[in-house]
Design a protein around this motif. Structure first.
Motif, PDB file in Angstrom:
ATOM      1  N   THR A   1      14.598   1.540 -11.194  1.00  0.00           N
ATOM      2  CA  THR A   1      15.892   1.757 -11.294  1.00  0.00           C
ATOM      3  C   THR A   1      16.788   1.629 -10.002  1.00  0.00           C
ATOM      4  O   THR A   1      17.737   1.270 -10.248  1.00  0.00           O
ATOM      5  N   ASN A   2      16.288   2.192  -9.077  1.00  0.00           N
ATOM      6  CA  ASN A   2      16.794   1.915  -7.630  1.00  0.00           C
ATOM      7  C   ASN A   2      18.174   2.427  -7.849  1.00  0.00           C
ATOM      8  O   ASN A   2      19.154   2.032  -7.224  1.00  0.00           O
ATOM      9  N   ASP A   3      18.497   3.428  -8.473  1.00  0.00           N
ATOM     10  CA  ASP A   3      19.983   4.027  -8.615  1.00  0.00           C
ATOM     11  C   ASP A   3      20.180   5.225  -7.747  1.00  0.00           C
ATOM     12  O   ASP A   3      21.536   5.585  -7.683  1.00  0.00           O
ATOM     13  N   LEU A   4      19.339   5.772  -7.069  1.00  0.00           N
ATOM     14  CA  LEU A   4      19.248   6.804  -6.260  1.00  0.00           C
ATOM     15  C   LEU A   4      18.300   6.925  -4.953  1.00  0.00           C
ATOM     16  O   LEU A   4      17.377   6.128  -4.991  1.00  0.00           O
ATOM     17  N   ASP A   5      18.522   7.592  -4.064  1.00  0.00           N
ATOM     18  CA  ASP A   5      17.829   7.893  -2.871  1.00  0.00           C
ATOM     19  C   ASP A   5      16.894   9.157  -3.232  1.00  0.00           C
ATOM     20  O   ASP A   5      17.270  10.040  -4.097  1.00  0.00           O
ATOM     21  N   PRO A   6      15.619   9.361  -2.640  1.00  0.00           N
ATOM     22  CA  PRO A   6      14.812  10.480  -3.097  1.00  0.00           C
ATOM     23  C   PRO A   6      15.414  11.598  -2.542  1.00  0.00           C
ATOM     24  O   PRO A   6      15.844  11.933  -1.662  1.00  0.00           O
ATOM     25  N   GLY A   7      15.481  12.767  -3.476  1.00  0.00           N
ATOM     26  CA  GLY A   7      15.932  14.012  -3.497  1.00  0.00           C
ATOM     27  C   GLY A   7      14.838  14.850  -3.301  1.00  0.00           C
ATOM     28  O   GLY A   7      13.777  14.565  -2.885  1.00  0.00           O
ATOM     29  N   THR A  20       0.883  -1.168   0.014  1.00  0.00           N
ATOM     30  CA  THR A  20      -0.066  -0.055  -0.148  1.00  0.00           C
ATOM     31  C   THR A  20       1.052   1.321  -0.112  1.00  0.00           C
ATOM     32  O   THR A  20       1.809   1.397   0.944  1.00  0.00           O
ATOM     33  N   GLU A  21       0.657   2.099  -1.065  1.00  0.00           N
ATOM     34  CA  GLU A  21       1.429   3.517  -0.986  1.00  0.00           C
ATOM     35  C   GLU A  21       0.882   4.329   0.212  1.00  0.00           C
ATOM     36  O   GLU A  21      -0.339   4.500   0.441  1.00  0.00           O
ATOM     37  N   ILE A  22       1.740   4.960   0.785  1.00  0.00           N
ATOM     38  CA  ILE A  22       1.645   6.020   1.861  1.00  0.00           C
ATOM     39  C   ILE A  22       1.599   7.379   1.040  1.00  0.00           C
ATOM     40  O   ILE A  22       2.686   7.592   0.775  1.00  0.00           O
ATOM     41  N   PRO A  23       0.452   8.047   0.880  1.00  0.00           N
ATOM     42  CA  PRO A  23       0.814   9.263   0.302  1.00  0.00           C
ATOM     43  C   PRO A  23       1.534  10.247   1.155  1.00  0.00           C
ATOM     44  O   PRO A  23       1.464  10.467   2.453  1.00  0.00           O
ATOM     45  N   CYS A  24       2.455  10.799   0.257  1.00  0.00           N
ATOM     46  CA  CYS A  24       3.637  11.855   0.979  1.00  0.00           C
ATOM     47  C   CYS A  24       4.275  12.930  -0.007  1.00  0.00           C
ATOM     48  O   CYS A  24       5.166  12.246  -0.657  1.00  0.00           O
ATOM     49  N   THR A  25       3.690  13.743  -0.069  1.00  0.00           N
ATOM     50  CA  THR A  25       4.196  14.801  -0.968  1.00  0.00           C
ATOM     51  C   THR A  25       4.573  15.993  -0.047  1.00  0.00           C
ATOM     52  O   THR A  25       3.919  16.834   0.131  1.00  0.00           O
ATOM     53  N   PRO A  26       5.931  16.340  -0.370  1.00  0.00           N
ATOM     54  CA  PRO A  26       6.447  17.433   0.296  1.00  0.00           C
ATOM     55  C   PRO A  26       5.779  18.954  -0.018  1.00  0.00           C
ATOM     56  O   PRO A  26       5.422  19.718   0.585  1.00  0.00           O
ATOM     57  N   SER A  27       5.292  19.221  -1.620  1.00  0.00           N
ATOM     58  CA  SER A  27       4.621  20.385  -1.609  1.00  0.00           C
ATOM     59  C   SER A  27       5.425  21.664  -1.439  1.00  0.00           C
ATOM     60  O   SER A  27       5.094  22.485  -1.078  1.00  0.00           O
ATOM     61  N   GLY A  28       6.867  21.366  -1.654  1.00  0.00           N
ATOM     62  CA  GLY A  28       7.576  22.538  -1.417  1.00  0.00           C
ATOM     63  C   GLY A  28       8.164  22.666   0.063  1.00  0.00           C
ATOM     64  O   GLY A  28       8.839  23.669   0.576  1.00  0.00           O
ATOM     65  N   GLU A  29       7.511  21.846   1.018  1.00  0.00           N
ATOM     66  CA  GLU A  29       7.802  21.841   2.544  1.00  0.00           C
ATOM     67  C   GLU A  29       9.063  20.915   2.426  1.00  0.00           C
ATOM     68  O   GLU A  29       9.303  19.839   1.980  1.00  0.00           O
ATOM     69  N   SER A  30      10.000  21.548   3.452  1.00  0.00           N
ATOM     70  CA  SER A  30      11.131  20.710   3.999  1.00  0.00           C
ATOM     71  C   SER A  30      10.833  20.039   5.292  1.00  0.00           C
ATOM     72  O   SER A  30      11.873  19.190   5.813  1.00  0.00           O
ATOM     73  N   VAL A  52      14.887   8.213  10.754  1.00  0.00           N
ATOM     74  CA  VAL A  52      15.159   7.085  10.011  1.00  0.00           C
ATOM     75  C   VAL A  52      15.372   7.683   8.660  1.00  0.00           C
ATOM     76  O   VAL A  52      14.437   8.171   7.885  1.00  0.00           O
ATOM     77  N   ALA A  53      16.593   7.530   8.022  1.00  0.00           N
ATOM     78  CA  ALA A  53      16.808   7.926   6.675  1.00  0.00           C
ATOM     79  C   ALA A  53      16.104   7.248   5.427  1.00  0.00           C
ATOM     80  O   ALA A  53      15.881   6.026   5.594  1.00  0.00           O
ATOM     81  N   LEU A  54      15.412   8.021   4.621  1.00  0.00           N
ATOM     82  CA  LEU A  54      14.661   7.444   3.651  1.00  0.00           C
ATOM     83  C   LEU A  54      15.246   6.988   2.610  1.00  0.00           C
ATOM     84  O   LEU A  54      15.900   7.802   1.636  1.00  0.00           O
ATOM     85  N   VAL A  55      15.959   5.430   2.392  1.00  0.00           N
ATOM     86  CA  VAL A  55      16.803   5.037   1.610  1.00  0.00           C
ATOM     87  C   VAL A  55      16.119   4.016   0.701  1.00  0.00           C
ATOM     88  O   VAL A  55      15.246   3.253   1.288  1.00  0.00           O
ATOM     89  N   ARG A 108      22.135  19.257   4.702  1.00  0.00           N
ATOM     90  CA  ARG A 108      23.386  19.014   4.902  1.00  0.00           C
ATOM     91  C   ARG A 108      23.646  17.543   4.357  1.00  0.00           C
ATOM     92  O   ARG A 108      24.679  17.268   3.731  1.00  0.00           O
ATOM     93  N   ARG A 109      22.793  16.636   4.823  1.00  0.00           N
ATOM     94  CA  ARG A 109      22.950  15.199   4.495  1.00  0.00           C
ATOM     95  C   ARG A 109      22.394  14.993   2.878  1.00  0.00           C
ATOM     96  O   ARG A 109      22.655  14.168   2.382  1.00  0.00           O
ATOM     97  N   GLY A 110      21.844  15.887   2.602  1.00  0.00           N
ATOM     98  CA  GLY A 110      20.802  15.696   1.153  1.00  0.00           C
ATOM     99  C   GLY A 110      19.878  14.597   0.877  1.00  0.00           C
ATOM    100  O   GLY A 110      19.910  13.874   0.122  1.00  0.00           O
ATOM    101  N   GLY A 111      19.365  14.451   2.120  1.00  0.00           N
ATOM    102  CA  GLY A 111      18.358  13.276   2.122  1.00  0.00           C
ATOM    103  C   GLY A 111      16.891  13.513   3.309  1.00  0.00           C
ATOM    104  O   GLY A 111      17.122  14.583   4.228  1.00  0.00           O
ATOM    105  N   TRP A 112      16.213  12.782   3.037  1.00  0.00           N
ATOM    106  CA  TRP A 112      14.868  12.931   3.843  1.00  0.00           C
ATOM    107  C   TRP A 112      14.882  11.866   4.990  1.00  0.00           C
ATOM    108  O   TRP A 112      15.628  10.752   4.931  1.00  0.00           O
ATOM    109  N   SER A 113      14.606  12.181   5.982  1.00  0.00           N
ATOM    110  CA  SER A 113      14.224  11.273   7.380  1.00  0.00           C
ATOM    111  C   SER A 113      12.707  11.192   7.722  1.00  0.00           C
ATOM    112  O   SER A 113      12.192  12.275   7.514  1.00  0.00           O
TER     113      SER A 113
END
Length: 109
Positions: free
Chosen positions: A84-90, A2-12, A54-57, A34-39
């Protein structure tokens, strides 16, 4: 799955109430420049933390080491919808190219 809806909509940094497996949780998403990633901080419905920072990897079981009995059953994963699983979410990728999903115990086996 089940996908959990989560969209930043410009929020950090934002918090949302989400039902996972029929139980309400609070999910706080934070972008680290600093880390360049979501937690993710996962809390129960009363706001008491279950897992913090928890790092979103991509492709990693996010709750694998969480032993708290209040945690959702199954597992949370970040998946690349392109496969592709070549990146983590930006910053702009969460909820678009990358989805947060809940996988039940049955689906894991």
């Amino acid at each position: 799955m089940t996908e959990i809806p989560c969209t930043p909509s410009g929020e950090s940094d934002w918090t949302q109430r989400t039902s996972i497996g029929g139980v309400d949780f609070l999910l706080r998403f934070r972008w680290s420049q600093r880390r360049g990633g979501w937690s993710l901080t996962l809390s129960d419905a009363d706001g008491v933390p279950i897992a913090s920072g928890v790092a979103l990897v991509c492709g990693v079981r996010l709750l694998e080491r969480v032993r708290d009995a209040r945690r959702p059953t199954g597992e949370l994963l970040v998946v690349d919808v392109r496969g592709t699983n070549d990146l983590d979410p930006g910053y702009g990728d969460l909820g678009d190219r990358f989805a947060l999903v809940h996988v039940t115990d049955a689906e894991l086996s």
